[in-house]
Design a protein around this motif. Structure first.
Motif, PDB file in Angstrom:
ATOM      1  N   THR A  24      -9.659   3.554  -3.965  1.00 18.23           N
ATOM      2  CA  THR A  24      -9.009   2.309  -4.389  1.00 18.23           C
ATOM      3  C   THR A  24      -7.676   2.545  -5.078  1.00 18.23           C
ATOM      4  O   THR A  24      -7.139   1.635  -5.703  1.00 18.23           O
ATOM      5  N   ARG A  25      -7.146   3.738  -4.995  1.00 22.32           N
ATOM      6  CA  ARG A  25      -5.868   4.029  -5.651  1.00 22.32           C
ATOM      7  C   ARG A  25      -4.854   4.469  -4.602  1.00 22.32           C
ATOM      8  O   ARG A  25      -5.030   5.475  -3.920  1.00 22.32           O
ATOM      9  N   LEU A  26      -3.777   3.724  -4.508  1.00 19.56           N
ATOM     10  CA  LEU A  26      -2.782   3.878  -3.453  1.00 19.56           C
ATOM     11  C   LEU A  26      -1.467   4.374  -4.026  1.00 19.56           C
ATOM     12  O   LEU A  26      -1.005   3.885  -5.056  1.00 19.56           O
ATOM     13  N   VAL A  27      -0.855   5.345  -3.360  1.00 17.35           N
ATOM     14  CA  VAL A  27       0.472   5.804  -3.754  1.00 17.35           C
ATOM     15  C   VAL A  27       1.455   5.489  -2.633  1.00 17.35           C
ATOM     16  O   VAL A  27       1.166   5.696  -1.455  1.00 17.35           O
ATOM     17  N   LEU A  28       2.603   4.931  -3.014  1.00 19.97           N
ATOM     18  CA  LEU A  28       3.648   4.552  -2.073  1.00 19.97           C
ATOM     19  C   LEU A  28       4.929   5.293  -2.417  1.00 19.97           C
ATOM     20  O   LEU A  28       5.246   5.501  -3.592  1.00 19.97           O
ATOM     21  N   GLY A  29       5.698   5.661  -1.397  1.00 20.57           N
ATOM     22  CA  GLY A  29       6.998   6.284  -1.590  1.00 20.57           C
ATOM     23  C   GLY A  29       8.064   5.505  -0.861  1.00 20.57           C
ATOM     24  O   GLY A  29       7.854   5.069   0.281  1.00 20.57           O
TER      25      GLY A  29
END
Length: 397
Positions: A24-29
């Motif tokens: 449930t933890r999303l990283v975006l760049g």
């Protein structure tokens, strides 16, 4: 099959890469890139709720002059992530481009751990378009347009000499003992070094002697696009993924190259998904998925589903076994998707785009499809048996 999905619009944040640090933890760049657009280049971490809402947890703004993160890979066990981020232009010209970067996520904060350079200093327009971790989290591939470096992770020490290709590299995928490099023209299959050669720390040599001691990766196979895809006009590979639980299965996406003619209109670009048998390197299944090129691709962690983004701005989900379509979301973004990514439980899919948007998609339960199929099979079997019974009765009369 219908599914629920929720769009989110992020102010001044074009997104180019995404990964999940946890289910449930999303990283975006993303960001505005190296140009002075006023849009900052950042990494952001979000929590994704059951109702597909997102909450910002942390944001790491990159240094002035740094490019936007263009590719990302995550080690779920350690919460460590690797990114492709070009250094400022003056450092690139000086041969100091620290394009491969490793970050940690601890105590709800992102922090830089390690950097190294893998790209040719003189190629100022090159960037790390591919960042991929091996299944055991010990090896990392950082690939530019036509070069590839295999590194130890998270130390970023070189494991093998740089591989240079004649054609553009679009993707790389790991199995337990090999890597497949997807170039525009073909698939290059390399053997991974044995376990005792993976860690350069075991090598006592220093400097140039140590670099010279690295063994080149053995090229095992060169695989061309199947005739069913390339036809008379040719095609380009855009992505490749091994099945996460069966290295004898490989999936690729390809876009055809329309032929040019002065006397007739060019044929539309078509997109295909292929399922390969890596024992024979034959394409067991090939399916056309549209008349626009595909831009991104992923395989779910359980190996049951495939996801893709199309240049027509849609996002699709397919059954990995049959290649039959399961979900299509038309106009998922205003610009073509730059990335699609399943979470580790295969229950969520995120798509993102340079239009400052992400879409959180609840993945349909594959067991729901199979259970309905079983019910349908039972009903058909019952009807056939009933029809046979009545026909027997009629014959007796």
């Amino acid at each position: 099959m219908r599914t629920q999905h929720t769009p989110h619009f992020l102010t001044a944040f074009p997104v180019y890469c995404a990964a999940f640090l946890s289910p449930t933890r999303l990283v975006l760049g993303g960001g505005g890139g190296a140009a002075k657009t006023g849009i900052k280049n950042k990494l952001r971490v979000y929590d994704v709720a059951d109702n597909r809402t997102i909450t910002l947890v942390d944001e790491l703004q990159l240094d002035p002059g740094d490019d936007a993160p263009m590719s990302i890979a995550v080690d779920l066990e350690t919460g460590t992530l690797a990114c492709g981020v070009n250094s400022p232009e003056d450092k690139m010209k000086a041969g100091e481009n620290q394009n491969c970067r490793v970050f940690s996520f601890k105590e709800q904060k992102l922090g830089l751990l390690q950097t190294c350079g893998t790209l040719v200093a003189t190629e100022l327009d090159d960037f790390q378009r591919v960042t991929v971790l091996s299944p055991n989290g010990k090896l990392l591939v950082a690939a530019g347009t036509t070069s590839l470096q295999l590194l130890s992770f998270p130390s970023l020490a070189p494991v093998a000499p740089v591989i240079n290709t004649d054609k553009e590299i679009y993707d790389v995928t790991f199995s337990q003992n090999s890597i497949v490099v997807a170039t525009t023209d073909n698939l290059l299959v390399y053997a991974l070094p044995s376990e005792d050669k993976e860690s350069p720390s075991k090598n006592k040599k220093k400097g140039k002697q140590k670099a010279a001691a690295l063994s080149e990766l053995e090229l095992l196979q060169t695989v061309d696009s199947p005739a069913a895809v390339s036809g008379s006009t040719g095609s380009t590979f855009r992505a490749a993924r091994f099945h996460p639980e069966n290295s004898e299965i490989l999936y690729t996406i390809s876009n055809t190259v329309p032929g040019r003619s002065r006397t007739r209109k060019a044929a539309p670009r078509q997109a295909y998904v292929c399922k390969w048998n890596t024992k024979t390197w034959a394409a067991d299944k090939v399916r056309k998925v549209g008349d626009k090129g595909l831009t991104c691709f992923d395989v779910s962690a359980d190996g049951n589903l495939l996801a893709f983004g199309s240049s027509d701005c849609s996002v699709g989900i397919m059954d990995a076994s049959t290649l039959s379509p399961q979900v299509t979301i038309l106009k998922a973004h205003e610009f073509p998707p730059t990335t699609v990514k399943f979470n580790s439980t295969s229950r969520l899919l995120v798509s993102a785009s340079a239009d400052n948007s992400v879409r959180i998609i609840s993945v349909p339960d594959s067991t729901e499809k199979s259970s309905w199929g079983m019910v349908l099979l039972i009903i058909i079997t019952f009807l056939i048996a009933l029809l046979a019974f009545f026909m027997a009765q009629q014959m007796q009369q």
